[in-house]
Design a protein around this motif. Structure first.
Motif, PDB file in Angstrom:
ATOM      1  N   SER A  82       4.593  -6.180  10.816  1.00 15.80           N
ATOM      2  CA  SER A  82       5.240  -5.010  10.259  1.00 15.80           C
ATOM      3  C   SER A  82       6.787  -5.720   9.717  1.00 15.80           C
ATOM      4  O   SER A  82       7.343  -7.008  10.614  1.00 15.80           O
ATOM      5  N   ARG A  83       7.392  -5.535   8.638  1.00 14.90           N
ATOM      6  CA  ARG A  83       8.062  -6.151   8.859  1.00 14.90           C
ATOM      7  C   ARG A  83       9.252  -5.063   7.389  1.00 14.90           C
ATOM      8  O   ARG A  83      10.105  -5.507   6.182  1.00 14.90           O
ATOM      9  N   GLY A  84       9.538  -4.678   8.517  1.00 11.07           N
ATOM     10  CA  GLY A  84      10.640  -2.843   7.287  1.00 11.07           C
ATOM     11  C   GLY A  84      10.456  -2.127   6.005  1.00 11.07           C
ATOM     12  O   GLY A  84       9.006  -2.229   6.185  1.00 11.07           O
ATOM     13  N   ASP A  85      11.071  -3.161   5.234  1.00 13.50           N
ATOM     14  CA  ASP A  85      11.221  -2.474   4.031  1.00 13.50           C
ATOM     15  C   ASP A  85       9.135  -3.365   3.640  1.00 13.50           C
ATOM     16  O   ASP A  85       9.007  -2.815   2.558  1.00 13.50           O
ATOM     17  N   HIS A  86       8.747  -4.235   3.802  1.00 15.65           N
ATOM     18  CA  HIS A  86       8.047  -5.301   3.238  1.00 15.65           C
ATOM     19  C   HIS A  86       6.814  -4.756   4.091  1.00 15.65           C
ATOM     20  O   HIS A  86       6.020  -6.229   3.966  1.00 15.65           O
ATOM     21  N   GLN A  87       6.774  -3.822   4.899  1.00 14.54           N
ATOM     22  CA  GLN A  87       5.595  -3.360   5.148  1.00 14.54           C
ATOM     23  C   GLN A  87       4.350  -3.241   4.448  1.00 14.54           C
ATOM     24  O   GLN A  87       4.349  -2.880   3.047  1.00 14.54           O
ATOM     25  N   LEU A  88       3.165  -4.133   4.908  1.00 15.30           N
ATOM     26  CA  LEU A  88       2.209  -4.755   4.512  1.00 15.30           C
ATOM     27  C   LEU A  88       0.964  -2.705   4.147  1.00 15.30           C
ATOM     28  O   LEU A  88       1.038  -2.069   4.912  1.00 15.30           O
ATOM     29  N   LYS A  89       1.028  -2.129   2.893  1.00 11.56           N
ATOM     30  CA  LYS A  89       0.333  -0.814   3.144  1.00 11.56           C
ATOM     31  C   LYS A  89      -0.923  -1.013   2.817  1.00 11.56           C
ATOM     32  O   LYS A  89      -1.506  -1.277   2.109  1.00 11.56           O
ATOM     33  N   PRO A  90      -1.526   0.334   3.248  1.00  2.64           N
ATOM     34  CA  PRO A  90      -3.338   0.556   3.284  1.00  2.64           C
ATOM     35  C   PRO A  90      -3.621   0.485   2.083  1.00  2.64           C
ATOM     36  O   PRO A  90      -4.535  -0.263   1.050  1.00  2.64           O
ATOM     37  N   GLU A  91      -2.726   0.862   0.886  1.00  2.00           N
ATOM     38  CA  GLU A  91      -2.877   1.109  -0.638  1.00  2.00           C
ATOM     39  C   GLU A  91      -3.147   0.902  -1.256  1.00  2.00           C
ATOM     40  O   GLU A  91      -3.430  -0.418  -2.320  1.00  2.00           O
ATOM     41  N   GLU A  92      -2.265  -1.054  -0.626  1.00  2.00           N
ATOM     42  CA  GLU A  92      -1.692  -1.703  -1.497  1.00  2.00           C
ATOM     43  C   GLU A  92      -3.088  -2.787  -0.948  1.00  2.00           C
ATOM     44  O   GLU A  92      -3.429  -4.248  -2.339  1.00  2.00           O
ATOM     45  N   VAL A  93      -3.092  -3.489  -0.047  1.00  2.00           N
ATOM     46  CA  VAL A  93      -4.203  -4.638   0.528  1.00  2.00           C
ATOM     47  C   VAL A  93      -5.365  -3.406   0.332  1.00  2.00           C
ATOM     48  O   VAL A  93      -6.817  -4.679  -0.075  1.00  2.00           O
ATOM     49  N   PHE A  94      -5.816  -2.422   0.066  1.00  2.00           N
ATOM     50  CA  PHE A  94      -7.091  -2.121   0.361  1.00  2.00           C
ATOM     51  C   PHE A  94      -7.692  -1.605  -1.486  1.00  2.00           C
ATOM     52  O   PHE A  94      -8.580  -1.572  -1.223  1.00  2.00           O
ATOM     53  N   ALA A  95      -6.832  -2.035  -2.080  1.00  2.00           N
ATOM     54  CA  ALA A  95      -6.990  -1.727  -4.107  1.00  2.00           C
ATOM     55  C   ALA A  95      -7.067  -3.323  -3.736  1.00  2.00           C
ATOM     56  O   ALA A  95      -7.556  -3.286  -5.604  1.00  2.00           O
ATOM     57  N   LEU A  96      -7.237  -4.143  -3.644  1.00  2.00           N
ATOM     58  CA  LEU A  96      -7.668  -5.421  -4.388  1.00  2.00           C
ATOM     59  C   LEU A  96      -8.846  -5.857  -4.402  1.00  2.00           C
ATOM     60  O   LEU A  96      -9.379  -5.207  -3.458  1.00  2.00           O
ATOM     61  N   PRO A  97      -9.687  -5.939  -6.176  1.00  2.00           N
ATOM     62  CA  PRO A  97     -10.688  -6.188  -5.606  1.00  2.00           C
ATOM     63  C   PRO A  97     -11.858  -6.192  -4.412  1.00  2.00           C
ATOM     64  O   PRO A  97     -12.661  -6.081  -3.974  1.00  2.00           O
ATOM     65  N   SER A  98     -11.164  -7.501  -3.471  1.00  2.00           N
ATOM     66  CA  SER A  98     -11.842  -8.456  -2.857  1.00  2.00           C
ATOM     67  C   SER A  98     -11.830  -7.487  -1.773  1.00  2.00           C
ATOM     68  O   SER A  98     -13.271  -8.123  -0.526  1.00  2.00           O
ATOM     69  N   MET A  99     -11.028  -6.809  -1.039  1.00  2.00           N
ATOM     70  CA  MET A  99     -11.060  -6.222  -0.594  1.00  2.00           C
ATOM     71  C   MET A  99     -11.799  -4.841  -0.486  1.00  2.00           C
ATOM     72  O   MET A  99     -12.417  -3.879   1.001  1.00  2.00           O
ATOM     73  N   GLN A 100     -12.096  -4.382  -1.634  1.00  2.00           N
ATOM     74  CA  GLN A 100     -13.321  -2.226  -1.597  1.00  2.00           C
ATOM     75  C   GLN A 100     -14.538  -3.133  -0.778  1.00  2.00           C
ATOM     76  O   GLN A 100     -15.250  -1.504  -0.357  1.00  2.00           O
ATOM     77  N   THR A 101     -15.180  -3.421  -0.894  1.00  2.00           N
ATOM     78  CA  THR A 101     -16.472  -3.940  -0.667  1.00  2.00           C
ATOM     79  C   THR A 101     -16.394  -3.838   1.360  1.00  2.00           C
ATOM     80  O   THR A 101     -17.737  -4.125   1.246  1.00  2.00           O
ATOM     81  N   THR A 102     -15.102  -4.428   2.233  1.00  2.00           N
ATOM     82  CA  THR A 102     -15.064  -4.954   3.289  1.00  2.00           C
ATOM     83  C   THR A 102     -15.197  -3.234   4.164  1.00  2.00           C
ATOM     84  O   THR A 102     -14.737  -2.439   3.907  1.00  2.00           O
ATOM     85  N   PRO A 103     -16.099  -3.714   5.396  1.00  2.00           N
ATOM     86  CA  PRO A 103     -16.298  -2.876   6.624  1.00  2.00           C
ATOM     87  C   PRO A 103     -14.272  -2.152   6.277  1.00  2.00           C
ATOM     88  O   PRO A 103     -14.279  -0.980   6.648  1.00  2.00           O
TER      89      PRO A 103
END
Length: 294
Positions: free
Chosen positions: A234-255
């Protein structure tokens, strides 16, 4: 502003050191037990000094020294990989306490050539190395007795956690540590990293064991990793958001994407490998296995 810059510096230090650190390289260095003007470079070194009650002897810190919060009130000598000899020596220190991985090397050469006592604290990404790190800091400032108490408490906390994790009946979660996402590419934590080590401490499986250090992963590697959980700082305004990471094509089929499983924790707590690491690993374990770890 300092917090954001400090985290960027922490990221750079993590990536550039790659987690591969030596413990014996600085055995010949000697501290200054009587030091009253300490410049502390490295968030964990500063945290340990505060835990030992030496905060009044610190005259300046680097920008990764974010805990305890009052450390941020000290003069800032910049982040640990972009130090200025003039800025540090201008504080008129009688001891430089510097975590391994700091730099750049020409600045360290100038500091070593000065008449100021300097101790570099090794920071290997291993749980068993944390107590020695505490002892090293204590020895450098003449507080070995207090450091031994703190080191023993930390060892006990790590042992209790290991015992609790060993009792977990659930199948181990595959955890992928994501340092950053840039241009659709994930920077992940592999073997010989603080991230990989704390995942294992918390009873998880590092989903990227085939890379060393913090490196980009190909889409194919992310898919093959099959993470159950994504771990980030977690890093303030630069927080990694679920919609950002899980929208990646490589992530979409992961558990992890299917369950929107993203865990974010304070960066220094998670990766600092200091007195709070038993707390950090236990917190992570509780998030990975709700109800099984308290």
């Amino acid at each position: 502003m300092r917090s954001s810059f400090a985290f960027r510096g922490l990221f750079a230090a993590i990536v550039l050191t790659g987690g591969m650190l030596s413990h014996n390289a600085f055995a010949a260095e000697k501290g200054n037990p009587e030091a009253r003007r300490i410049v502390s470079v490295g968030g964990t070194a500063t945290e340990i000094l505060y835990a030992l009650g030496a905060q009044d002897r610190i005259v300046a810190v680097d920008s990764t020294s974010l805990y305890p919060p009052e450390a941020s009130s000290k003069p800032d000598v910049g982040y640990m990989r972009a130090l200025s000899a003039e800025g540090i020596l201008g504080q008129q220190p009688d001891l430089l306490l510097i975590e391994e991985g700091s730099g750049p090397p020409p600045v360290l050469d100038i500091l070593k050539a000065s008449e100021v006592a300097m101790v570099t604290i090794p920071t290997p990404p291993k749980a068993e190395a944390i107590p020695q790190k505490i002892r090293d800091v204590g020895a450098a400032v003449g507080l070995s007795d207090k450091a031994e108490v703190l080191a023993s408490e930390t060892e006990a906390g790590l042992k209790r956690l290991a015992e609790d994790v060993a009792k977990l009946g659930a199948e181990k979660k595959r955890v992928l540590f994501v340092l950053s996402v840039s241009n659709g590419r994930i920077m992940a934590g592999g073997a010989d990293t603080e991230a990989g080590a704390i995942i294992e401490m918390a009873g998880g499986i590092n989903a990227a064991p085939t890379i060393n250090g913090y490196k980009p992963l190909s889409d194919e590697a992310v898919i093959a990793a099959k993470p159950d959980v994504i771990l980030s700082m977690s890093r303030g305004d630069h927080q990694l958001k679920p919609e950002e990471v899980f929208a990646l094509p490589s992530m979409q089929t992961t558990p992890a994407a299917a369950n929107k499983a993203l865990v974010s924790m304070d960066g220094l707590l998670l990766l600092g490998f200091g007195p709070r690491t038993p707390e950090a690993a236990r917190t992570l374990a509780a998030k990975l296995y709700p109800g099984a770890i308290n």
